[in-house]
Motif scaffolding. Structure first.
Motif, PDB file in Angstrom:
ATOM      1  N   VAL A 151       0.845  -1.197   0.000  1.00 23.93           N
ATOM      2  CA  VAL A 151       0.000   0.000   0.000  1.00 23.93           C
ATOM      3  C   VAL A 151       0.877   1.241   0.000  1.00 23.93           C
ATOM      4  O   VAL A 151       2.029   1.209   0.427  1.00 23.93           O
ATOM      5  CB  VAL A 151      -0.954   0.050   1.220  1.00 23.93           C
ATOM      6  CG1 VAL A 151      -1.931  -1.113   1.192  1.00 23.93           C
ATOM      7  CG2 VAL A 151      -0.204   0.116   2.526  1.00 23.93           C
ATOM      8  N   SER A 152       0.300   2.330  -0.492  1.00 24.56           N
ATOM      9  CA  SER A 152       0.952   3.636  -0.457  1.00 24.56           C
ATOM     10  C   SER A 152       0.106   4.538   0.440  1.00 24.56           C
ATOM     11  O   SER A 152      -0.976   4.150   0.891  1.00 24.56           O
ATOM     12  CB  SER A 152       1.051   4.225  -1.863  1.00 24.56           C
ATOM     13  OG  SER A 152      -0.238   4.600  -2.306  1.00 24.56           O
ATOM     14  N   TRP A 153       0.552   5.770   0.636  1.00 30.53           N
ATOM     15  CA  TRP A 153      -0.220   6.709   1.442  1.00 30.53           C
ATOM     16  C   TRP A 153      -1.568   7.007   0.806  1.00 30.53           C
ATOM     17  O   TRP A 153      -2.528   7.331   1.509  1.00 30.53           O
ATOM     18  CB  TRP A 153       0.573   7.980   1.711  1.00 30.53           C
ATOM     19  CG  TRP A 153       1.623   7.710   2.741  1.00 30.53           C
ATOM     20  CD1 TRP A 153       2.962   7.598   2.557  1.00 30.53           C
ATOM     21  CD2 TRP A 153       1.391   7.475   4.133  1.00 30.53           C
ATOM     22  NE1 TRP A 153       3.591   7.289   3.742  1.00 30.53           N
ATOM     23  CE2 TRP A 153       2.643   7.222   4.724  1.00 30.53           C
ATOM     24  CE3 TRP A 153       0.253   7.451   4.936  1.00 30.53           C
ATOM     25  CZ2 TRP A 153       2.787   6.945   6.090  1.00 30.53           C
ATOM     26  CZ3 TRP A 153       0.392   7.172   6.281  1.00 30.53           C
ATOM     27  CH2 TRP A 153       1.643   6.928   6.849  1.00 30.53           C
ATOM     28  N   ASP A 154      -1.671   6.877  -0.507  1.00 32.41           N
ATOM     29  CA  ASP A 154      -2.964   7.074  -1.170  1.00 32.41           C
ATOM     30  C   ASP A 154      -3.979   6.013  -0.750  1.00 32.41           C
ATOM     31  O   ASP A 154      -5.186   6.264  -0.787  1.00 32.41           O
ATOM     32  CB  ASP A 154      -2.809   7.030  -2.698  1.00 32.41           C
ATOM     33  CG  ASP A 154      -2.061   8.227  -3.243  1.00 32.41           C
ATOM     34  OD1 ASP A 154      -2.037   9.281  -2.557  1.00 32.41           O
ATOM     35  OD2 ASP A 154      -1.488   8.123  -4.342  1.00 32.41           O
ATOM     36  N   ASN A 155      -3.513   4.822  -0.359  1.00 33.73           N
ATOM     37  CA  ASN A 155      -4.402   3.731   0.038  1.00 33.73           C
ATOM     38  C   ASN A 155      -4.823   3.803   1.507  1.00 33.73           C
ATOM     39  O   ASN A 155      -5.831   3.209   1.887  1.00 33.73           O
ATOM     40  CB  ASN A 155      -3.728   2.369  -0.183  1.00 33.73           C
ATOM     41  CG  ASN A 155      -3.239   2.185  -1.592  1.00 33.73           C
ATOM     42  OD1 ASN A 155      -2.036   2.025  -1.824  1.00 33.73           O
ATOM     43  ND2 ASN A 155      -4.128   2.220  -2.560  1.00 33.73           N
ATOM     44  N   ILE A 156      -4.035   4.483   2.322  1.00 34.01           N
ATOM     45  CA  ILE A 156      -4.307   4.546   3.766  1.00 34.01           C
ATOM     46  C   ILE A 156      -5.454   5.522   4.016  1.00 34.01           C
ATOM     47  O   ILE A 156      -5.406   6.670   3.595  1.00 34.01           O
ATOM     48  CB  ILE A 156      -3.043   4.990   4.549  1.00 34.01           C
ATOM     49  CG1 ILE A 156      -1.884   4.004   4.332  1.00 34.01           C
ATOM     50  CG2 ILE A 156      -3.355   5.167   6.034  1.00 34.01           C
ATOM     51  CD1 ILE A 156      -2.097   2.626   4.901  1.00 34.01           C
ATOM     52  N   ASP A 157      -6.491   5.048   4.722  1.00 29.51           N
ATOM     53  CA  ASP A 157      -7.648   5.892   5.033  1.00 29.51           C
ATOM     54  C   ASP A 157      -7.506   6.611   6.367  1.00 29.51           C
ATOM     55  O   ASP A 157      -8.075   7.687   6.559  1.00 29.51           O
ATOM     56  CB  ASP A 157      -8.933   5.052   5.040  1.00 29.51           C
ATOM     57  CG  ASP A 157      -9.231   4.506   3.659  1.00 29.51           C
ATOM     58  OD1 ASP A 157      -9.435   5.320   2.742  1.00 29.51           O
ATOM     59  OD2 ASP A 157      -9.247   3.272   3.495  1.00 29.51           O
ATOM     60  N   ALA A 158      -6.785   6.009   7.305  1.00 30.14           N
ATOM     61  CA  ALA A 158      -6.634   6.611   8.629  1.00 30.14           C
ATOM     62  C   ALA A 158      -5.458   5.968   9.345  1.00 30.14           C
ATOM     63  O   ALA A 158      -4.961   4.909   8.942  1.00 30.14           O
ATOM     64  CB  ALA A 158      -7.902   6.433   9.448  1.00 30.14           C
ATOM     65  N   ILE A 159      -5.025   6.627  10.417  1.00 34.07           N
ATOM     66  CA  ILE A 159      -3.942   6.124  11.258  1.00 34.07           C
ATOM     67  C   ILE A 159      -4.483   5.971  12.672  1.00 34.07           C
ATOM     68  O   ILE A 159      -5.146   6.869  13.196  1.00 34.07           O
ATOM     69  CB  ILE A 159      -2.741   7.088  11.259  1.00 34.07           C
ATOM     70  CG1 ILE A 159      -2.201   7.271   9.829  1.00 34.07           C
ATOM     71  CG2 ILE A 159      -1.644   6.599  12.201  1.00 34.07           C
ATOM     72  CD1 ILE A 159      -1.154   8.363   9.692  1.00 34.07           C
ATOM     73  N   ALA A 160      -4.208   4.831  13.274  1.00 33.55           N
ATOM     74  CA  ALA A 160      -4.561   4.585  14.673  1.00 33.55           C
ATOM     75  C   ALA A 160      -3.262   4.413  15.448  1.00 33.55           C
ATOM     76  O   ALA A 160      -2.299   3.840  14.933  1.00 33.55           O
ATOM     77  CB  ALA A 160      -5.417   3.326  14.798  1.00 33.55           C
ATOM     78  N   VAL A 161      -3.242   4.927  16.682  1.00 32.59           N
ATOM     79  CA  VAL A 161      -2.021   4.832  17.477  1.00 32.59           C
ATOM     80  C   VAL A 161      -2.358   4.569  18.938  1.00 32.59           C
ATOM     81  O   VAL A 161      -3.293   5.156  19.482  1.00 32.59           O
ATOM     82  CB  VAL A 161      -1.151   6.109  17.331  1.00 32.59           C
ATOM     83  CG1 VAL A 161      -1.864   7.347  17.861  1.00 32.59           C
ATOM     84  CG2 VAL A 161       0.202   5.929  18.005  1.00 32.59           C
ATOM     85  N   ALA A 162      -1.602   3.660  19.558  1.00 30.95           N
ATOM     86  CA  ALA A 162      -1.751   3.416  20.993  1.00 30.95           C
ATOM     87  C   ALA A 162      -1.273   4.657  21.740  1.00 30.95           C
ATOM     88  O   ALA A 162      -0.137   5.082  21.567  1.00 30.95           O
ATOM     89  CB  ALA A 162      -0.934   2.191  21.408  1.00 30.95           C
ATOM     90  N   ASN A 163      -2.167   5.241  22.545  1.00 30.71           N
ATOM     91  CA  ASN A 163      -1.797   6.484  23.243  1.00 30.71           C
ATOM     92  C   ASN A 163      -1.757   6.338  24.764  1.00 30.71           C
ATOM     93  O   ASN A 163      -1.314   7.249  25.443  1.00 30.71           O
ATOM     94  CB  ASN A 163      -2.753   7.614  22.848  1.00 30.71           C
ATOM     95  CG  ASN A 163      -4.131   7.467  23.437  1.00 30.71           C
ATOM     96  OD1 ASN A 163      -4.605   6.356  23.664  1.00 30.71           O
ATOM     97  ND2 ASN A 163      -4.784   8.581  23.678  1.00 30.71           N
ATOM     98  N   ALA A 164      -2.195   5.219  25.313  1.00 27.63           N
ATOM     99  CA  ALA A 164      -2.147   4.963  26.749  1.00 27.63           C
ATOM    100  C   ALA A 164      -2.736   3.585  26.982  1.00 27.63           C
ATOM    101  O   ALA A 164      -3.480   3.097  26.139  1.00 27.63           O
ATOM    102  CB  ALA A 164      -2.971   6.008  27.507  1.00 27.63           C
ATOM    103  N   PRO A 165      -2.433   2.921  28.074  1.00 30.01           N
ATOM    104  CA  PRO A 165      -1.355   3.200  29.015  1.00 30.01           C
ATOM    105  C   PRO A 165      -0.041   2.653  28.483  1.00 30.01           C
ATOM    106  O   PRO A 165      -0.015   1.927  27.491  1.00 30.01           O
ATOM    107  CB  PRO A 165      -1.804   2.452  30.276  1.00 30.01           C
ATOM    108  CG  PRO A 165      -2.578   1.281  29.745  1.00 30.01           C
ATOM    109  CD  PRO A 165      -3.262   1.784  28.490  1.00 30.01           C
ATOM    110  N   GLY A 166       1.023   2.984  29.154  1.00 29.18           N
ATOM    111  CA  GLY A 166       2.343   2.499  28.773  1.00 29.18           C
ATOM    112  C   GLY A 166       3.422   3.423  29.294  1.00 29.18           C
ATOM    113  O   GLY A 166       3.166   4.311  30.115  1.00 29.18           O
TER     114      GLY A 166
END
Length: 173
Positions: free
Chosen positions: A71-86
């Motif tokens: 995939v390229s950035w054109d294919n990516i619809d969204a970004i998810a990221v672990a933001n807590a806890p850690g």
């Protein structure tokens, strides 16, 4: 019907990971860079060393995940990221990388609770044909509600009763 392709980024402790998931159930790629060898000398995870290691590998891990998923950035619809806890420093590296990429590529950014992510990983039920050699064993069907979930993740272990998506109650931790 358009497919939804998400880049997920995780850096809550001592592993840097990126995965590409299609429609919440098909794993297109999963790349994990472990720090086990780095921390072995110390007998446990050293937060400052973990954060520095994430900085070194976060971009290569994301790039490899995208390459493996084809995939390229054109294919990516969204970004998810672990933001807590850690570990704060480790989370900061992943969150800053995700926020920067979201801004750079004009993609929506979704923060994800790390422990909730462990539970929702069980909704991924298929390997894409390009990653069929993956060593990960996936469930044969998505969980159904109501469900009782046990997430065991270091100091953040939880027993949770889910009535539906977003409708759950913490029973114990």
């Amino acid at each position: 019907l358009d497919l939804m392709i998400i880049l997920g980024i995780e850096s809550s402790c001592d592993e840097t990971a990126a995965a590409i998931v299609e429609d919440g159930r098909i794993l297109l790629s999963n790349v994990v860079q472990s720090q086990v060898d780095i921390h072995a000398t110390y007998g446990g995870v050293v937060p400052e060393i973990a954060a520095r290691s994430h900085i070194e590998v976060i971009n290569p891990v994301i790039n490899q995940a995208m390459a493996e998923a084809k995939v390229s950035w054109d294919n990516i619809d969204a970004i998810a990221v672990a933001n807590a806890p850690g570990l704060i420093g480790s989370l900061l590296v992943g969150c800053l990388a995700a926020a920067t990429l979201a801004k750079l590529h004009n993609k929506p950014l979704y923060p994800v609770h790390h422990v909730e992510g462990h539970i929702y990983a069980n909704f991924i039920t298929e390997h894409a044909t390009s990653s069929s050699a993956s060593p990960l064993a996936l469930p044969s069907a998505q969980p159904t509600f109501p469900m009782l979930a046990l997430a065991v993740s270091g100091l953040h272990s939880q027993l949770v009763l889910f009535q539906d998506h977003g409708d759950y109650r913490l029973l114990g931790q």
